[in-house]
Write a protein that holds these residues in place. Structure first.
Motif, short mmCIF file in Angstrom:
data_model
loop_
_atom_site.label_atom_id
_atom_site.label_comp_id
_atom_site.label_asym_id
_atom_site.label_seq_id
_atom_site.Cartn_x
_atom_site.Cartn_y
_atom_site.Cartn_z
N SER A 123 0.83 -1.21 0.00
CA SER A 123 0.00 0.00 0.00
C SER A 123 0.86 1.25 0.00
CB SER A 123 -0.92 0.00 1.22
OG SER A 123 -1.87 -1.04 1.15
N LEU A 124 1.94 1.23 0.79
CA LEU A 124 2.82 2.39 0.88
C LEU A 124 3.53 2.65 -0.45
CD1 LEU A 124 3.73 4.53 2.88
CD2 LEU A 124 5.54 2.98 3.64
N LEU A 125 3.83 1.59 -1.16
CA LEU A 125 4.48 1.74 -2.47
C LEU A 125 3.61 2.54 -3.44
CD1 LEU A 125 6.02 -1.81 -2.85
CD2 LEU A 125 7.30 0.33 -3.08
N LYS A 126 2.31 2.44 -3.28
CA LYS A 126 1.39 3.18 -4.16
C LYS A 126 1.31 4.66 -3.79
CE LYS A 126 -1.54 -0.93 -4.64
NZ LYS A 126 -2.88 -1.52 -4.33
N ALA A 127 1.62 4.96 -2.53
CA ALA A 127 1.45 6.33 -2.05
C ALA A 127 2.75 7.13 -1.96
CB ALA A 127 0.78 6.29 -0.67
N ALA A 128 3.85 6.44 -1.70
CA ALA A 128 5.11 7.13 -1.45
C ALA A 128 5.88 7.39 -2.75
CB ALA A 128 5.97 6.32 -0.49
N LYS A 129 6.46 8.57 -2.85
CA LYS A 129 7.29 8.89 -4.01
C LYS A 129 8.74 8.46 -3.80
CE LYS A 129 4.50 12.82 -5.58
NZ LYS A 129 4.49 14.27 -5.90
N LEU A 130 9.16 8.35 -2.54
CA LEU A 130 10.51 7.89 -2.26
C LEU A 130 10.60 6.37 -2.41
CD1 LEU A 130 11.34 9.94 0.98
CD2 LEU A 130 12.45 10.19 -1.25
N PRO A 131 11.76 5.87 -2.82
CA PRO A 131 11.92 4.41 -2.87
C PRO A 131 11.93 3.85 -1.45
CG PRO A 131 14.01 5.49 -3.30
CD PRO A 131 12.97 6.58 -3.29
N LEU A 132 11.41 2.64 -1.28
CA LEU A 132 11.33 2.03 0.04
C LEU A 132 12.57 1.19 0.33
CD1 LEU A 132 7.61 0.90 0.47
CD2 LEU A 132 8.67 3.15 0.79
N ASP A 133 13.09 1.39 1.52
CA ASP A 133 14.26 0.70 2.04
C ASP A 133 13.74 -0.25 3.12
OD1 ASP A 133 16.77 0.07 3.13
OD2 ASP A 133 16.96 1.98 4.19
N CYS A 134 13.44 -1.49 2.73
CA CYS A 134 12.77 -2.43 3.63
C CYS A 134 13.78 -3.25 4.43
CB CYS A 134 11.86 -3.37 2.83
SG CYS A 134 10.44 -2.54 2.10
N HIS A 135 13.73 -3.09 5.73
CA HIS A 135 14.65 -3.76 6.66
C HIS A 135 13.88 -4.87 7.35
CE1 HIS A 135 17.27 -3.25 10.55
NE2 HIS A 135 17.41 -4.43 9.99
N LEU A 136 14.18 -6.12 6.98
CA LEU A 136 13.43 -7.26 7.47
C LEU A 136 14.08 -7.83 8.73
CD1 LEU A 136 12.61 -9.14 4.14
CD2 LEU A 136 11.53 -7.11 5.14
N MET A 137 13.48 -7.53 9.88
CA MET A 137 13.92 -8.09 11.16
C MET A 137 12.96 -9.22 11.50
SD MET A 137 14.91 -4.53 13.06
CE MET A 137 13.90 -3.52 11.98
N ILE A 138 13.10 -10.30 10.73
CA ILE A 138 12.15 -11.41 10.80
C ILE A 138 12.88 -12.75 10.74
CG2 ILE A 138 10.32 -10.06 9.69
CD1 ILE A 138 10.93 -11.56 7.08
N GLU A 139 12.20 -13.78 11.23
CA GLU A 139 12.68 -15.14 11.03
C GLU A 139 12.39 -15.56 9.59
OE1 GLU A 139 10.90 -17.74 13.87
OE2 GLU A 139 12.26 -17.14 15.49
N ASP A 140 13.21 -16.45 9.08
CA ASP A 140 13.03 -17.02 7.75
C ASP A 140 12.98 -15.97 6.64
OD1 ASP A 140 12.86 -19.01 5.89
OD2 ASP A 140 10.78 -19.56 6.30
N PRO A 141 13.95 -15.04 6.61
CA PRO A 141 13.96 -14.06 5.51
C PRO A 141 14.17 -14.71 4.15
CG PRO A 141 16.03 -14.00 6.71
CD PRO A 141 15.12 -14.88 7.49
N ASP A 142 14.76 -15.91 4.15
CA ASP A 142 14.97 -16.60 2.88
C ASP A 142 13.64 -16.84 2.17
OD1 ASP A 142 17.92 -17.25 3.34
OD2 ASP A 142 16.98 -18.16 5.08
N ARG A 143 12.60 -17.06 2.95
CA ARG A 143 11.27 -17.29 2.37
C ARG A 143 10.59 -15.99 1.97
NH1 ARG A 143 6.05 -19.87 5.64
NH2 ARG A 143 4.53 -19.62 3.95
N TRP A 144 10.71 -14.96 2.80
CA TRP A 144 9.88 -13.77 2.63
C TRP A 144 10.54 -12.62 1.88
CZ3 TRP A 144 5.09 -14.88 3.44
CH2 TRP A 144 4.74 -15.82 4.41
N ALA A 145 11.85 -12.50 1.92
CA ALA A 145 12.51 -11.32 1.37
C ALA A 145 12.25 -11.09 -0.12
CB ALA A 145 14.01 -11.40 1.64
N PRO A 146 12.32 -12.11 -0.97
CA PRO A 146 12.11 -11.84 -2.40
C PRO A 146 10.77 -11.18 -2.71
CG PRO A 146 13.11 -13.99 -2.12
CD PRO A 146 12.71 -13.52 -0.74
#
Length: 222
Positions: free
Chosen positions: A53-76
């Motif tokens: 949703s934020l990608l549709k509203a923000a003009k700046l590129p998003l710098d997503c910092h994933l502080m999560i378990e299993d980033p191998d699954r979710w990051a892409p």
């Protein structure tokens, strides 16, 4: 490499994220998005639907910092959604090379984050796989923490490893970045700065970004 400022929406008003993004769009370089899952870190923030949703509203590129378990699954998926940069934590990734390459293949910059106590040397061989190295200057999980000066030697070592300030790999710092700490981090070699409360806690967030940039540029110039 020019100094870059990435305001963290962790300190913004979540009820008005589009407005908070717009408040810094003419001053900042990125919009930092802290994704926390209450497993890797003891806090729960937001996830992929909010980022989309934020990608549709923000003009700046998003710098997503994933502080999560299993980033191998979710990051892409964050890269596929359109994030400009996606950061995974070395402590959480089981297949960092594969995941970093998947992020790049999806069109985003790939970044590797290290917690304060994680040795930089253990991941030096991964530098060819990253576009940015994020060194946490607080323990991840919450905004408003005090900058950990013990990380300064690690920042200097990272700058040596990646090369000079015109190196392809950026050195980002996240945690406790404010007017009284950004100069020390910049002098040590950081060139991308995440700032949360120092920006969104200010009366004029855009002016706060500009002041932080000026301080960092002065320190980096020596």
């Amino acid at each position: 490499m020019a100094i870059q400022i990435s305001p963290s929406i962790l300190s913004a008003d979540f009820a008005h994220l589009a407005d908070e993004a717009a408040a810094v769009e003419n001053a900042a370089d990125w919009l930092h998005v802290d994704v926390m899952d209450n497993h890797f870190v003891p806090n729960l923030t937001l996830g992929l639907p909010i980022v989309e949703s934020l990608l549709k509203a923000a003009k700046l590129p998003l710098d997503c910092h994933l502080m999560i378990e299993d980033p191998d699954r979710w990051a892409p998926a964050y890269a596929e959604a359109g994030a400009g940069s996606v950061t995974i934590h070395a402590e959480a990734a089981k297949a960092p090379v594969r995941t970093l390459r998947a992020i790049r293949a999806a069109g985003a910059r790939a970044s590797l984050a290290l917690n304060p106590a994680t040795p930089l040397e253990s991941y030096a061989d991964l530098l060819p796989e990253v576009d940015m190295l994020l060194l946490m200057t607080v323990e991840p999980g919450f905004g408003g923490q005090k900058f950990i000066d013990l990380v300064l030697p690690k920042i200097r070592k990272a700058r040596e490893l990646v090369g000079g300030r015109d190196a392809a790999v950026w050195v980002q710092v996240d945690g406790g970045i404010a007017a009284d700490t950004i100069e020390r981090a910049a002098e040590a070699g950081a060139d991308v700065f995440v700032a949360g409360s120092a920006v969104y806690g200010a009366e004029d967030p855009a002016a706060a970004v500009e002041a932080l940039r000026a301080a960092a540029e002065k320190a980096a110039a020596g």
